[in-house]
Design an enzyme around this catalytic site. Sequence first.
Site, PDB file in Angstrom:
ATOM      1  N   ASP A 249     -19.521  16.852 -31.758  1.00 40.59           N
ATOM      2  CA  ASP A 249     -18.442  17.822 -31.935  1.00 40.59           C
ATOM      3  C   ASP A 249     -18.146  18.057 -33.410  1.00 40.59           C
ATOM      4  O   ASP A 249     -17.508  19.044 -33.767  1.00 40.59           O
ATOM      5  CB  ASP A 249     -17.185  17.417 -31.169  1.00 40.59           C
ATOM      6  CG  ASP A 249     -16.693  16.024 -31.517  1.00 40.59           C
ATOM      7  OD1 ASP A 249     -17.395  15.304 -32.242  1.00 40.59           O
ATOM      8  OD2 ASP A 249     -15.601  15.641 -31.043  1.00 40.59           O
TER       9      ASP A 249
ATOM     10  N   ASN B  35     -12.175  13.034 -37.844  1.00 39.80           N
ATOM     11  CA  ASN B  35     -11.932  11.891 -36.979  1.00 39.80           C
ATOM     12  C   ASN B  35     -11.249  12.400 -35.723  1.00 39.80           C
ATOM     13  O   ASN B  35     -10.162  12.977 -35.804  1.00 39.80           O
ATOM     14  CB  ASN B  35     -11.046  10.858 -37.687  1.00 39.80           C
ATOM     15  CG  ASN B  35     -10.660   9.711 -36.777  1.00 39.80           C
ATOM     16  OD1 ASN B  35     -11.396   9.361 -35.853  1.00 39.80           O
ATOM     17  ND2 ASN B  35      -9.513   9.115 -37.035  1.00 39.80           N
ATOM     18  N   GLY B  36     -11.885  12.238 -34.559  1.00 35.63           N
ATOM     19  CA  GLY B  36     -11.239  12.702 -33.351  1.00 35.63           C
ATOM     20  C   GLY B  36     -12.205  13.075 -32.253  1.00 35.63           C
ATOM     21  O   GLY B  36     -13.367  12.661 -32.237  1.00 35.63           O
TER      22      GLY B  36
ATOM     23  N   CYS C  47     -12.729   6.707 -36.609  1.00 31.06           N
ATOM     24  CA  CYS C  47     -13.460   6.789 -37.865  1.00 31.06           C
ATOM     25  C   CYS C  47     -12.479   6.655 -39.029  1.00 31.06           C
ATOM     26  O   CYS C  47     -11.271   6.786 -38.852  1.00 31.06           O
ATOM     27  CB  CYS C  47     -14.200   8.121 -37.971  1.00 31.06           C
ATOM     28  SG  CYS C  47     -15.425   8.394 -36.679  1.00 31.06           S
TER      29      CYS C  47
ATOM     30  N   ARG D 204     -17.986   5.805 -39.897  1.00 26.56           N
ATOM     31  CA  ARG D 204     -18.155   6.413 -38.569  1.00 26.56           C
ATOM     32  C   ARG D 204     -18.386   5.384 -37.469  1.00 26.56           C
ATOM     33  O   ARG D 204     -19.157   4.440 -37.623  1.00 26.56           O
ATOM     34  CB  ARG D 204     -19.352   7.361 -38.611  1.00 26.56           C
ATOM     35  CG  ARG D 204     -19.626   8.112 -37.308  1.00 26.56           C
ATOM     36  CD  ARG D 204     -20.894   8.920 -37.427  1.00 26.56           C
ATOM     37  NE  ARG D 204     -21.198   9.644 -36.192  1.00 26.56           N
ATOM     38  CZ  ARG D 204     -22.392  10.114 -35.868  1.00 26.56           C
ATOM     39  NH1 ARG D 204     -23.400   9.948 -36.708  1.00 26.56           N
ATOM     40  NH2 ARG D 204     -22.590  10.738 -34.724  1.00 26.56           N
TER      41      ARG D 204
ATOM     42  N   VAL E 282     -19.851   7.779 -31.276  1.00 23.87           N
ATOM     43  CA  VAL E 282     -19.468   7.941 -29.878  1.00 23.87           C
ATOM     44  C   VAL E 282     -20.387   8.956 -29.198  1.00 23.87           C
ATOM     45  O   VAL E 282     -20.798   8.775 -28.062  1.00 23.87           O
ATOM     46  CB  VAL E 282     -18.001   8.394 -29.751  1.00 23.87           C
ATOM     47  CG1 VAL E 282     -17.618   8.620 -28.299  1.00 23.87           C
ATOM     48  CG2 VAL E 282     -17.077   7.358 -30.392  1.00 23.87           C
TER      49      VAL E 282
END
Length: 230
Positions: free
Chosen positions: A98, A73-74, A2, A49, A52
Amino acid sequence: MCGILGNFGYIEHEDFSAHLKDVYDLLSRRGPDQVNIIDIENFLAVHSRLIVQGNENDGIQPMRYKDIIILYNGNLYNKDSLRLALKEHGYIFKGISDTEVVAAAIHKWGNKAFEKFNGFFSIACFNVIKKTLTLARDRLGQKPLYYCNNDKSVFFGSTENLVPKNFIGDIRKESFYDFIVYGFIPSPNTMFNNLFSVNPGSYIEFYTKEKKICINEEYQYWKPVINNEI
């Protein structure tokens, strides 16, 4: 993957909009599915974005969770266990992303939440009540996060080329030597005098005072354990 771009402090909206127009293509490449912007208090930020987890209505960013706003981001490997722990404290979740777990964890534990995260991430968190901006990076620095500041504002971005060129300063000559010796430029330094990288396993906090940007000392929330035993 992202994209994160933002400014905290005192900047003309027209200047931010003009810069966003210049880097929009770079930003959207990192997150082609959604691009959203938030403008509140002295905080302007954009998140692009790549979906996922969840769907287009789940995990939308920038995400506001009560009195905090995050750009993330992650990926968190322990999101399920953290979600259960937060539910025991009365937190309710709307989706499966998440991102929502990250936001709720920071709301519950503040900067101590970073110590609980097991994964790779870069996070920008704005506290609407305290008027503070916190930039954090995962333990090993897998996800990049850059910032530069002057007396009036701080820019931050997920890549170096997202930060305005008139903010980053001149080329840092010492970085050439660093690259020759190490094969990379050790954090927090970069190729430019006024552009810095958040150190791995660390967070840094900015706040305003008398219409100026101030910085709290960077805090290292995680250190590798070195064991000399064989």
